[in-house]
Structures are given as C-alpha cells and as structure tokens.
Design a protein around this motif. Sequence first.
Motif, mmCIF file in Angstrom:
data_model
loop_
_atom_site.group_PDB
_atom_site.id
_atom_site.type_symbol
_atom_site.label_atom_id
_atom_site.label_comp_id
_atom_site.label_asym_id
_atom_site.label_seq_id
_atom_site.Cartn_x
_atom_site.Cartn_y
_atom_site.Cartn_z
ATOM 1 N N LYS A 1 0.782 -1.258 -0.131
ATOM 2 C CA LYS A 1 -0.048 -0.247 -0.047
ATOM 3 C C LYS A 1 1.270 0.927 -0.527
ATOM 4 C CE LYS A 1 -3.767 -2.538 0.644
ATOM 5 N NZ LYS A 1 -4.577 -2.340 1.987
ATOM 6 N N GLY A 2 0.410 2.176 -0.824
ATOM 7 C CA GLY A 2 1.773 3.631 -0.725
ATOM 8 C C GLY A 2 2.794 3.591 -1.151
ATOM 9 N N MET A 3 3.034 3.038 -2.156
ATOM 10 C CA MET A 3 4.636 3.091 -2.454
ATOM 11 C C MET A 3 4.782 4.012 -4.202
ATOM 12 S SD MET A 3 5.603 -0.720 -2.175
ATOM 13 C CE MET A 3 6.947 -0.466 -1.979
ATOM 14 N N THR A 4 5.404 4.747 -3.769
ATOM 15 C CA THR A 4 5.900 5.525 -4.932
ATOM 16 C C THR A 4 6.663 5.226 -5.720
ATOM 17 O OG1 THR A 4 6.090 7.289 -3.032
ATOM 18 C CG2 THR A 4 6.881 7.933 -5.684
ATOM 19 N N VAL A 5 6.127 5.539 -7.070
ATOM 20 C CA VAL A 5 6.739 4.818 -8.670
ATOM 21 C C VAL A 5 7.711 5.536 -8.827
ATOM 22 C CG1 VAL A 5 6.488 5.136 -10.925
ATOM 23 C CG2 VAL A 5 4.962 4.227 -9.276
ATOM 24 N N GLU A 6 9.091 4.971 -9.223
ATOM 25 C CA GLU A 6 11.065 5.150 -9.624
ATOM 26 C C GLU A 6 10.861 5.386 -10.548
ATOM 27 O OE1 GLU A 6 12.046 8.126 -7.269
ATOM 28 O OE2 GLU A 6 10.384 7.189 -4.967
ATOM 29 N N ALA A 7 11.999 6.246 -11.014
ATOM 30 C CA ALA A 7 12.501 5.809 -12.303
ATOM 31 C C ALA A 7 12.968 4.433 -12.467
ATOM 32 C CB ALA A 7 14.200 6.704 -12.664
ATOM 33 N N ALA A 8 12.450 3.139 -12.891
ATOM 34 C CA ALA A 8 12.980 2.085 -13.981
ATOM 35 C C ALA A 8 14.647 2.253 -14.644
ATOM 36 C CB ALA A 8 12.455 0.897 -14.282
ATOM 37 N N GLY A 9 14.728 3.327 -15.219
ATOM 38 C CA GLY A 9 15.299 3.043 -15.801
ATOM 39 C C GLY A 9 15.782 4.387 -16.867
ATOM 40 N N ASP B 1 15.012 5.108 -20.940
ATOM 41 C CA ASP B 1 14.771 5.037 -23.106
ATOM 42 C C ASP B 1 16.368 5.806 -23.248
ATOM 43 O OD1 ASP B 1 14.869 8.043 -22.793
ATOM 44 O OD2 ASP B 1 13.005 8.038 -23.613
ATOM 45 N N ALA B 2 15.087 5.067 -24.692
ATOM 46 C CA ALA B 2 16.746 5.689 -25.862
ATOM 47 C C ALA B 2 18.016 7.014 -25.801
ATOM 48 C CB ALA B 2 16.769 4.943 -26.659
ATOM 49 N N ASP B 3 16.536 7.806 -25.809
ATOM 50 C CA ASP B 3 17.061 9.487 -25.899
ATOM 51 C C ASP B 3 17.407 9.842 -24.054
ATOM 52 O OD1 ASP B 3 15.565 9.493 -27.695
ATOM 53 O OD2 ASP B 3 13.694 9.621 -27.420
ATOM 54 N N GLY B 4 17.363 8.686 -23.201
ATOM 55 C CA GLY B 4 18.332 9.268 -21.877
ATOM 56 C C GLY B 4 17.810 9.495 -21.281
ATOM 57 N N LYS B 5 15.707 9.799 -21.743
ATOM 58 C CA LYS B 5 15.026 9.889 -20.075
ATOM 59 C C LYS B 5 14.724 8.997 -19.977
ATOM 60 C CE LYS B 5 10.205 12.393 -20.863
ATOM 61 N NZ LYS B 5 9.552 11.140 -20.499
ATOM 62 N N ASP B 6 14.403 9.444 -17.970
ATOM 63 C CA ASP B 6 14.164 8.514 -17.122
ATOM 64 C C ASP B 6 12.485 8.299 -17.812
ATOM 65 O OD1 ASP B 6 16.267 9.062 -15.589
ATOM 66 O OD2 ASP B 6 15.142 10.478 -14.782
ATOM 67 N N VAL B 7 12.433 7.144 -17.570
ATOM 68 C CA VAL B 7 11.073 6.223 -18.131
ATOM 69 C C VAL B 7 10.556 5.433 -16.640
ATOM 70 C CG1 VAL B 7 11.265 5.462 -20.290
ATOM 71 C CG2 VAL B 7 12.610 3.999 -18.985
ATOM 72 N N ALA B 8 8.907 4.982 -15.879
ATOM 73 C CA ALA B 8 8.312 4.143 -15.024
ATOM 74 C C ALA B 8 9.047 2.820 -15.483
ATOM 75 C CB ALA B 8 7.588 5.109 -14.407
ATOM 76 N N PHE B 9 9.269 1.823 -16.178
ATOM 77 C CA PHE B 9 9.655 0.408 -16.299
ATOM 78 C C PHE B 9 10.046 0.203 -17.563
ATOM 79 C CE2 PHE B 9 6.356 1.796 -19.939
ATOM 80 C CZ PHE B 9 6.583 0.346 -21.307
ATOM 81 N N ALA C 1 -1.489 -1.095 -16.665
ATOM 82 C CA ALA C 1 -0.818 -0.438 -16.045
ATOM 83 C C ALA C 1 -0.175 0.382 -15.586
ATOM 84 C CB ALA C 1 -2.706 -0.409 -14.183
ATOM 85 N N VAL C 2 0.500 -0.497 -15.541
ATOM 86 C CA VAL C 2 1.705 -0.516 -15.499
ATOM 87 C C VAL C 2 2.853 0.380 -16.763
ATOM 88 C CG1 VAL C 2 4.840 -1.148 -15.466
ATOM 89 C CG2 VAL C 2 2.763 -2.322 -13.723
ATOM 90 N N LYS C 3 2.262 0.033 -17.944
ATOM 91 C CA LYS C 3 2.715 0.482 -19.003
ATOM 92 C C LYS C 3 2.418 2.561 -18.604
ATOM 93 C CE LYS C 3 1.829 -0.616 -22.839
ATOM 94 N NZ LYS C 3 1.336 -1.925 -24.074
ATOM 95 N N ASN C 4 1.690 1.681 -18.352
ATOM 96 C CA ASN C 4 0.601 3.507 -17.803
ATOM 97 C C ASN C 4 1.493 4.545 -16.793
ATOM 98 O OD1 ASN C 4 -0.513 4.042 -20.470
ATOM 99 N ND2 ASN C 4 -2.478 2.587 -19.332
ATOM 100 N N LEU C 5 2.038 4.299 -15.756
ATOM 101 C CA LEU C 5 2.530 4.193 -14.886
ATOM 102 C C LEU C 5 3.239 5.366 -14.992
ATOM 103 C CD1 LEU C 5 3.589 0.988 -12.326
ATOM 104 C CD2 LEU C 5 1.462 3.324 -12.060
ATOM 105 N N GLN C 6 2.990 6.993 -13.839
ATOM 106 C CA GLN C 6 4.556 7.922 -14.163
ATOM 107 C C GLN C 6 5.180 7.963 -13.323
ATOM 108 O OE1 GLN C 6 3.936 9.907 -16.628
ATOM 109 N NE2 GLN C 6 2.532 8.863 -18.082
ATOM 110 N N ILE C 7 6.426 8.268 -13.328
ATOM 111 C CA ILE C 7 7.303 8.756 -12.188
ATOM 112 C C ILE C 7 6.585 9.784 -10.922
ATOM 113 C CG2 ILE C 7 9.293 9.452 -11.050
ATOM 114 C CD1 ILE C 7 10.553 8.311 -14.052
ATOM 115 N N GLY C 8 6.412 9.305 -9.850
ATOM 116 C CA GLY C 8 5.829 10.026 -8.628
ATOM 117 C C GLY C 8 4.902 9.454 -7.794
#
Length: 232
Positions: free
Chosen positions: A139-147, A149-157, A200-207
């Motif tokens: 319960k109540g966990m915060t999504v962090e950057a998973a890594g 993408d190819a452009d060096g932008k943080d992604v959620a999964f 749902a995981v594909k639609n996650l946003q960091i934070g």
Amino acid sequence: QESKEESSASEDAGAKSEGVMTYEEYAAAELESEVVIETYVQAKQSWWDNKATLYTQDEDGAYFIYNVNCTEEEYAKLVPGTKIKVTGYKTEWAGEVEIAEGASFEILDGSYIAPAFDVTELLGTDELINHQNQFVSFKGMTVEAAGQDADGKDVAFLYNWDGSGEDGNDLYFNVSLNGETYTFTVESYLCDNTTEVYEAVKNLQIGDVIDMEGFLYWYEGVNPHITSVKAQ
C-alpha cells in the motif's frame, strides 16, 4: 463473525490427509528432500510440454510449484481455488523455494482462495521471507524511475530487467517506501499484455503513489510478481 459456510471452508483449508505435511513441516524440510503437500491453486503461470507452473497456498503458507507433470486437460481444470495434493522435491533457485520439476499432483475436493496479506510494513525486514510466495498487498508505494529510454529520459518501467524487450515481455518497475527502492515485476506468462495490470504498469508515471497485489516471489531477493496496480 464468520458465517457457518466460511468457518467450515476455512476448517477444510487447514485439514491435511494422512501422510501430508503441514506448511510448518514443509518449511522445516531439508532442501532436495521429498515433500507431500495439500494446497490450493491461486493462479496459473504457464503450461508447456505437459508441465505446469502454479502459485498455490493454504491457510498457513504458500507453495510455488514449478513444472509439475500436468496434461493440458488437467491444466484446464486447475481454476483458482482448486485443491491439489502434490508429491515432489523441495528445492531452491536464486532464493526462491519451490517444489521443482518432475513433481506429480492429483485434484481433490475442496476450495480456498487466499485473501491478500498486507506486507507493506514488512518490506526491508527479515520477516518478509516468511511470507514467500503468498498472495500479498503493498500500500502507498511511490513509483521511481526504472531506467532510461533510448533518448536518456527517465522512464517508469522497462521491458525485461535491462530494457532489452518489447511489448509482451515482462515489465520491471521500481517503487519506494521509507527511502528504500524495490523492483517489482509483471511476469508476462502470468499476466500478459492483454491484462489490466500490464496496461496499468505501462501507464505509470514517476511519482505516482500506488497500491498493488501480487505473489511474493523471490529472485536474488524479493521480486514480487504483481497482478493488480491501482493509483491512490
């Protein structure tokens, strides 16, 4: 107050036949020793080449059953709740304790679906492993950057643990609690890319702050196989 039906169902879930181990006896059994258990199917991961991989549980604990001998016809009968008796060998792989390849099973009368046990406060403690393979909630966990993408932008999964995959592969995502970050997985054999949790995981946003349910799998440490994600 439990209804009569609930109380008799739960008594049934705790009853073992002669020669069958309790969960406590199974947990205490040596690795590579033969075990005989009665348990209830909670989810099916896969069937291939007359072998099935199952998440199962009784009232006292859970048993991950890997590549048990199983025909396709039998696999179709293993709906959630189905009671089975399993004979095989207890083994461990990368920290995951399981009943390994080559086990056999039979279907018995009885049914039990385990409620999700909230392990949020046990994350990061030695006690967490006592609930290995159980159906659990976070319960109540915060999504962090998973890594990145190819452009060096943080992604959620990521597709696969290293981002090498594509749609349809396992999803890996990071969530944090109290300053500690954990990697959770959507195992594509269990929940493929047509399922709500995959989307749902594909639609996650960091934070994002999320509640989750899934099976407390282990791989080089805790690696839950998530079956439900809901935003708070």
